[in-house]
Design an enzyme around this catalytic site. Structure first.
Site, PDB file in Angstrom:
ATOM      1  N   LYS A 159      17.740  43.381  -2.100  1.00 25.60           N
ATOM      2  CA  LYS A 159      18.817  42.422  -1.810  1.00 25.60           C
ATOM      3  C   LYS A 159      18.155  41.065  -1.628  1.00 25.60           C
ATOM      4  O   LYS A 159      17.796  40.665  -0.521  1.00 25.60           O
ATOM      5  CB  LYS A 159      19.582  42.862  -0.555  1.00 25.60           C
TER       6      LYS A 159
HETATM    7  C1  LIG Z   1      25.817  43.104  -5.097  1.00 24.56           C
HETATM    8  C2  LIG Z   1      26.240  43.967  -3.973  1.00 24.56           C
HETATM    9  N1  LIG Z   1      26.540  45.253  -4.202  1.00 24.56           N
HETATM   10  C3  LIG Z   1      26.932  46.077  -3.222  1.00 24.56           C
HETATM   11  C4  LIG Z   1      27.045  45.630  -1.923  1.00 24.56           C
HETATM   12  C5  LIG Z   1      27.483  46.567  -0.845  1.00 24.56           C
HETATM   13  O1  LIG Z   1      26.400  46.892  -0.002  1.00 24.56           O
HETATM   14  P1  LIG Z   1      26.627  47.234   1.515  1.00 24.56           P
HETATM   15  O2  LIG Z   1      27.626  48.334   1.560  1.00 24.56           O
HETATM   16  O3  LIG Z   1      25.305  47.670   2.001  1.00 24.56           O
HETATM   17  O4  LIG Z   1      27.128  46.022   2.164  1.00 24.56           O
HETATM   18  C6  LIG Z   1      26.745  44.310  -1.622  1.00 24.56           C
HETATM   19  C7  LIG Z   1      26.838  43.805  -0.264  1.00 24.56           C
HETATM   20  O5  LIG Z   1      25.932  43.332   0.283  1.00 24.56           O
HETATM   21  C8  LIG Z   1      26.323  43.451  -2.673  1.00 24.56           C
HETATM   22  O6  LIG Z   1      26.023  42.164  -2.435  1.00 24.56           O
END
Ligand SMILES: Cc1ncc(COP(=O)(O)O)c(C=O)c1O
Length: 323
Positions: A159
């Protein structure tokens, strides 16, 4: 966005006033997107404020840092303590939490390794991400003309701030054309995810979601939904999904920290199912909300209480029901 101007920001071990939480314009991160971060929520549960899956989010933060060869000057335990301290200091009952590990001020060049690694934690109060009513009525989305990054370009499992250049293109295209969100395909043409959320669909009672090889961020909410759906007795298949599966699905929904569990009512102006929140979406959504509100027993230990002594004194849901 409801930033609180009186809030404090945790920066490299010190809580500083919101207005003073600054970095130099020559910091590496400003020019090269060299940051990894997390987005998580603290909920106001019936046993007090609690962070949802704090451990899993911090693990992903450290995984992201490792992929980008960043050595955090603070370990996971220290960052966990700092998150809880920042929430207490800012007096939130519920909030969004944003830890960020970034390359700071030293030199400007593509090579980030000469720059220090700095850490900050921000908190603010944030309601429903896709607008009032989205959780109940669902949202209209389009398939983006932008693909997710190819596997050997930007690592999707990290991320990193840089990945959000792609997300912003997907989101802007959707918004200027009147949609709430965009769904990106991967570079092989299979369904990947939304600009900031994972995606599920339901057909004939089976729950489907793209695998981690489809250039998705491995969402913590995605993992929670898979766990809850299986516990509820649904078959969940992580498999490549062609775009047209979206159009013929009985139900489609997003899952993510920001959107929580949000139904999708149309894709590319094709109505999904009956155009309303589907029954399985609703059941999974309810199970998820029961956990985050503290209405269900926290059997997976997904909640980290901000005030553990108060939480211990409060009655757990099962005990409350037994009375
Ligand atoms: C590109 C992307 N995909 C999926 C998610 C979902 O991830 P999470 O459930 O850990 O927030 C996020 C959120 O941060 C995201 O930015």
């Amino acid at each position: 966005m409801p930033f609180l101007p009186h809030a404090k920001v945790w920066m490299n071990g010190t809580l500083v006033p919101w207005a003073d939480a600054r970095i130099h314009i020559a910091s590496h991160v400003v020019h090269y997107g060299s940051a990894v971060f997390e987005g998580m929520r603290c909920y106001d549960t019936r046993r007090g404020s609690a962070c949802f899956r704090l451990d899993a989010h911090l693990r992903r933060l450290f995984d992201s840092a490792r992929i980008y060869r960043m050595e955090s000057p603070f370990d996971r335990a220290a960052i966990q303590a700092a998150v809880l301290d920042t929430i207490r200091t800012n007096g939130h009952a519920a909030c969004y939490i944003r830890p960020v590990v970034y390359r700071g001020y030293e030199a400007l060049g593509v090579n980030p390794l000469t720059c220090p690694v700095d850490v900050a934690i921000l908190t603010w109060e944030w309601g429903t991400y896709l607008g009032e009513g989205a959780l109940e009525h669902g949202v209209d989305v389009r398939v983006s003309s932008w693909a997710r990054t190819a596997p050997n370009t930007f690592p999707a499992l990290a991320k990193t701030a840089a990945n959000y250049a792609n997300s912003a293109l997907i989101k802007m295209e959707a918004v200027v054309e009147g949609y709430a969100e965009g769904i990106a395909l991967d570079t092989f043409g299979y369904v990947s995810e939304g600009s900031g959320q994972n995606l599920f669909l339901v057909r004939d009672g089976v729950v489907f979601t793209p695998p981690i090889t489809a250039s998705i961020l491995p969402g913590i909410t995605r993992d929670s939904v898979i766990t809850l759906a299986r516990e509820l007795g649904y078959e969940v298949r992580e498999q490549p999904l062609p775009r047209e599966m979206l159009y013929i699905a009985d139900e489609v929904f997003f899952a993510g920290t920001a959107v929580e569990v949000t139904p999708v009512r149309s894709v590319d102006k094709i109505t999904i199912g009956t155009g309303r929140r589907g029954p399985i979406t609703e059941i999974i959504q309810r199970a998820f909300f029961d956990v985050i509100r503290g209405d269900a027993d926290d059997t997976h230990r997904w909640l980290t209480f901000v005030y553990p002594e108060r939480a211990a004194a409060a009655t757990a849901p099962a005990a409350a029901k037994a009375r």
